[in-house]
Design an enzyme around this catalytic site. Structure first.
Site, mmCIF file in Angstrom:
data_model
loop_
_atom_site.group_PDB
_atom_site.id
_atom_site.type_symbol
_atom_site.label_atom_id
_atom_site.label_comp_id
_atom_site.label_asym_id
_atom_site.label_seq_id
_atom_site.Cartn_x
_atom_site.Cartn_y
_atom_site.Cartn_z
ATOM 1 N N TYR A 1 13.955 16.651 -15.198
ATOM 2 C CA TYR A 1 13.538 15.961 -13.980
ATOM 3 C C TYR A 1 12.721 14.700 -14.196
ATOM 4 O O TYR A 1 12.487 13.956 -13.245
ATOM 5 C CB TYR A 1 12.787 16.949 -13.083
ATOM 6 C CG TYR A 1 13.710 18.025 -12.558
ATOM 7 C CD1 TYR A 1 14.601 17.744 -11.529
ATOM 8 C CD2 TYR A 1 13.744 19.289 -13.135
ATOM 9 C CE1 TYR A 1 15.481 18.708 -11.065
ATOM 10 C CE2 TYR A 1 14.618 20.260 -12.679
ATOM 11 C CZ TYR A 1 15.489 19.959 -11.642
ATOM 12 O OH TYR A 1 16.368 20.911 -11.200
ATOM 13 N N PHE B 1 8.998 28.441 -5.934
ATOM 14 C CA PHE B 1 9.816 28.286 -4.721
ATOM 15 C C PHE B 1 11.183 27.734 -5.085
ATOM 16 O O PHE B 1 11.407 27.279 -6.201
ATOM 17 C CB PHE B 1 9.115 27.372 -3.702
ATOM 18 C CG PHE B 1 8.711 26.020 -4.242
ATOM 19 C CD1 PHE B 1 9.580 24.952 -4.185
ATOM 20 C CD2 PHE B 1 7.454 25.830 -4.802
ATOM 21 C CE1 PHE B 1 9.215 23.705 -4.678
ATOM 22 C CE2 PHE B 1 7.066 24.594 -5.287
ATOM 23 C CZ PHE B 1 7.942 23.541 -5.226
#
Length: 414
Positions: free
Chosen positions: A124, A414
């Site tokens: 990322y 999450f």
């Protein structure tokens, strides 16, 4: 055949979930009950799929999230989750296409940052994300800890530990979590569904095993923290208990509550090992033991990644313990948040705006994400070649402004 990137429609949602499971190497089966449970909580306009013919071969979803900033303020975040690319379609730029669409939409909405939990570290950074919080897990050998078994079950600061059930934690937990987010940067909000799932009051894909819940109440009877934990059932050859307590969740809003809950967990009869679960790297746990060597780190890794989308919102949305000014030259290959910005900060507040002044520091937008919650050192990043110190002494000045006394922590995946 052309690969199509677009939001899914309701009839395609089960296939999207199957593709998510496939990407994470989980059994691909999706039940009607699971679809019925998840669908009402999913904004399908932000659930992206890549379609090869009629098949979903890559997945991506985002949702609105609040992220606690330094000083207790909240940043609106574009939380990224459910990112997969099927093994048959790797290295075709599918993630890049989905990420570009999502970040552009988040920028248009005015979100301050994007956030994610990275399953793999190298992915990322290329999209402007930087690791902003870290996590640690300790394994405690209770027999070596040096705690007095006659005293450790009773809080020394007053108050009491008492058992609770999931329904009670559902009532008091959200308030305690919000209070902790007010003093600890890096925490993401837990919505009502998350609390229902964590306390056994909502649908579970796998069989639900209720943990033990304990609450710490102060001398006035007010809850100041809670812990959820499980225990195994292990006995040695000499018929001696060798049980392990695994902490699933521990939220404490005062040091007294934190100390009391850890001492309780390390005093349970038959428990010889305590696994702390995901904790902040500067947790009190090891040093509150008479022998801190009884707690050794079994996990230390990056946790929450942050991608800055609005520099002014991020730098003005936190507090500062010192006064000073910095001019930052920010590189952003995606063109979302680059440019030169001047930060003027003090304990009374901060202002950040584009500037034509000479830069003090030059860095990639991902490094600003890493610095945004006060954890990382600018001096360290400069030594690594990831920040350029244009003006002599600027890295030290930046550390005096940006770093925090307690490290940021994200307790939730999450």
């Amino acid at each position: 055949m052309t690969l199509e990137v677009r939001p899914v429609v309701e009839s395609e949602y089960p296939d999207w979930l199957r593709a998510v499971n496939t990407g994470f190497l989980r059994p691909p089966m999706v039940t009607d009950e699971e679809v019925a449970d998840r669908l009402p909580h999913s904004d399908l306009s932000r659930v992206l799929g890549v379609f090869d013919g009629g098949r979903v071969v890559a997945t991506f979803r985002s949702f609105t999230q609040e992220l606690s900033a330094v000083g207790g303020g909240a940043l609106v975040a574009d939380a990224v989750s459910g990112v997969t690319v099927s093994a048959t379609h790797r290295r075709q730029g599918l993630l890049s296409r989905m990420m570009a669409d999502d970040l552009a939409a988040a920028k248009e909405r005015g979100d301050a940052v994007a956030t994610l939990i990275a399953a793999e570290y190298p992915i990322y950074g290329r999209y402007g994300f930087g690791p902003a919080t870290w996590t640690a897990e300790w394994t405690v050998d209770v027999r070596r800890a040096g705690l007095d078994p006659r005293r450790t079950g009773r809080p020394e600061d007053g108050g009491r530990i008492e058992f609770a059930d999931g329904e009670e934690i559902r009532k008091i937990g959200p308030g305690l979590h919000r209070r902790l987010a007010g003093v600890r940067a890096g925490m993401v909000e837990r919505d009502s569904r998350r609390w229902d799932v964590e306390t056994g009051l909502a649908f579970h894909n796998s069989p639900w095993t209720e943990p033990f819940y304990v609450v710490f109440r102060d001398e006035d009877g007010e809850p100041q923290g809670f812990a959820a934990y499980t225990c195994d059932d292990t006995w040695g050859d000499a018929k001696q208990p060798l049980n392990t307590a695994k902490v699933k969740d521990l939220i404490a809003v005062t040091p007294a509550a934190e100390r009391a809950l850890w001492r309780y967990l390390c005093s349970i009869d038959w428990v010889t090992t305590v696994k702390s679960g995901n904790r902040a790297p500067d947790d009190l746990l090891p040093l509150l033991l008479p022998d801190p060597r009884a707690a050794h780190i079994t996990t230390q890794a990056d946790m929450l990644w942050v991608r800055v989308l609005d520099v002014a919102k991020v730098l003005e949305g936190r507090t500062y313990g010192a006064s000073g000014s910095l001019v930052l030259e920010l590189r952003d290959a995606a063109g979302l948040a680059g440019g030169r910005y001047r930060l003027d900060a003090s304990p009374e507040g901060a202002a950040c705006a584009p500037s034509t002044a000479s830069a003090d520091l030059a860095l990639d937008i991902a490094e600003l994400g890493t610095l945004s919650l006060g954890d990382e050192s600018v001096v360290r990043l400069a030594a690594l070649g990831r920040v350029e110190e244009v003006a002599p002494g600027a890295a030290d000045r930046a550390d005096a402004l940006l770093r925090t006394s307690r490290r940021p922590w994200c307790p939730d995946i999450f």
